[in-house]
Design an enzyme around this catalytic site. Structure first.
Site, PDB file in Angstrom:
ATOM      1  CB  ILE A 204      45.734  34.744  31.339  1.00 27.21           C
ATOM      2  CG1 ILE A 204      45.260  34.166  30.002  1.00 27.21           C
ATOM      3  CG2 ILE A 204      46.536  36.022  31.101  1.00 27.21           C
ATOM      4  CD1 ILE A 204      44.101  34.937  29.422  1.00 27.21           C
ATOM      5  CG  HIS A 205      50.182  33.225  35.834  1.00 25.78           C
ATOM      6  ND1 HIS A 205      50.323  32.219  34.914  1.00 25.78           N
ATOM      7  CD2 HIS A 205      51.390  33.348  36.443  1.00 25.78           C
ATOM      8  CE1 HIS A 205      51.555  31.743  34.973  1.00 25.78           C
ATOM      9  NE2 HIS A 205      52.231  32.420  35.888  1.00 25.78           N
TER      10      HIS A 205
END
Ligand code: UD1
Length: 354
Positions: A204-205
């Protein structure tokens, strides 16, 4: 023919690996590599060059992190001198990051020809910095190397058909090659996960997921509540935002690891029961490797992956559990992303249009 590649962020190094290899196979090509320095941590940059056997960059602008304007501006300022020195036949830009836009603008301003690799992808979400970068780049570039037929249709709808060539997807070249080389090896997973038992992989970024503490907390709570152990390979932005919001990433099903080298990621995805991500590249890698994916976004540029439920968009974190535990689809995965020869086709297109 002289090609100058401009890269800076993790997914661009993967694409560069394919292009650098295809360029090296022809003796009529000089390939200059410019690294903007957008990603600079060893795990975000150096390991990709080493593992994927990419020649060291000829130039590193070392711009580092910053707001979009500052980061892009620093790249622009650095590029003039580089382009003046090298005067390439083609400036080749990749994907949709701030490094892509900066490389494009600086070359266009100097009347140098620009080719955009991975042209024509659209999320139609104007909140995404990547959407600004790819639309602006496509309209400024002279040659559009499109990975899929859907990308070609997007470009045609914007009046750009005459500059478009469909090459296939270069990340597929690299993914298939690397998957073959790690087949049968045990993927390195964060401590506490047994690679022989079912597990899931997550990254997740994106700002939309990391920068709103309530949303990030809801995502992490859902992941921690899964009934399979989950390897969360954490991008520096995720670590920083979670820490600032007082959110503990590890706990329950979630085991946190550093961002991993590309072969390790491919190995982990190849053996995983499920993938959870907001990355573009990882959705497609999951599709190519036959691992069901849940994408924490409201849209995807890689729409082909949604077919037959191989990839599912999940906007509400409360729907994550159901999505991640859905059975593996039995339906086929048509080869929308090419045959693993996209980089060679891209180089041919550059030579043809030089
Ligand atoms: C960038 C791209 C995104 C791509 C992603 C892959 C843009 C607008 N976004 O997002 O399209 O999917 O790369 O990872 O170009 N940081 C470090 N070390 C690093 C790099 C970043 O600590 O080596 C931290 C910094 O706090 C930085 C933050 O991560 O501010 C975000 O980095 P940045 O390069 O601005 O964007 P990404 O989120 O990585």
């Amino acid at each position: 023919m002289k090609i100058l590649s401009v890269v800076g962020a993790r997914p661009q190094f993967v694409k560069l690996a394919a292009l650098a290899d295809a360029a090296a196979r022809r003796d009529d090509i000089e390939h200059v590599i410019v690294h903007t320095g957008q990603h600079y941590d060893a795990a975000m940059s150096d390991v990709f060059f080493a593992d994927l056997r990419i020649p060291a960059p000829d130039v590193n602008l070392a711009v580092g992190s910053g707001s979009h304007g500052r980061q892009t501006g620093a790249m622009l300022a650095g590029m003039d001198e580089v382009l003046e020195e090298h005067r390439p036949d083609w400036t080749l830009v990749y994907g949709d990051t701030n490094s892509t836009l900066a490389g494009t603008l600086s070359a266009v301003k100097m009347h140098l020809k620009v080719a955009h690799l991975e042209a024509g992808l659209r999320s139609f979400n104007r909140r995404m910095p990547e959407e600004h970068n790819r639309v602006l780049t496509d309209h400024a570039a002279d040659l559009l190397l499109a990975p899929t037929e859907v990308a070609r249709e997007h470009l045609a709808a914007e009046g750009l058909a005459a500059r478009t060539v469909v090459t296939g997807d270069v990340m597929t070249d690299v993914c298939l090659r690397v998957a073959e080389s790690v087949r049968g090896t045990t993927p390195p997973l964060p401590a506490g996960i047994d690679p022989e038992a079912p597990y899931a992989v997550a990254t997740i970024h994106r700002a939309d997921n990391t920068d709103d503490p309530a949303r990030l907390a809801a995502i992490i709570t859902a992941l921690q509540g899964l009934d399979v152990p989950l390897a969360l390979f954490a991008h520096p932005r995720l670590i920083a935002r979670a820490r600032a919001a007082g959110i503990e990433l590890a706990g329950g099903a979630v085991h946190v690891g550093e961002p991993v080298a590309y072969p390790d990621l491919i190995g982990a995805v190849q053996h995983a029961a499920a993938v959870v991500t907001d990355s573009g590249g990882l959705q497609k890698e999951a599709y190519l490797l036959g691992t069901p994916c849940s994408t924490i976004r409201s849209e995807t540029e890689w729409v082909e992956t949604l077919e037959n439920d191989w990839n599912r968009l999940v906007t509400d974190p409360r729907e994550l559990t159901g999505a991640v535990t859905r059975p593996r689809p039995e339906a086929a995965r048509p080869p929308y992303y090419g045959d693993g020869r996209a980089a060679a086709r891209s180089i041919d297109a550059l030579a043809e249009h030089a």
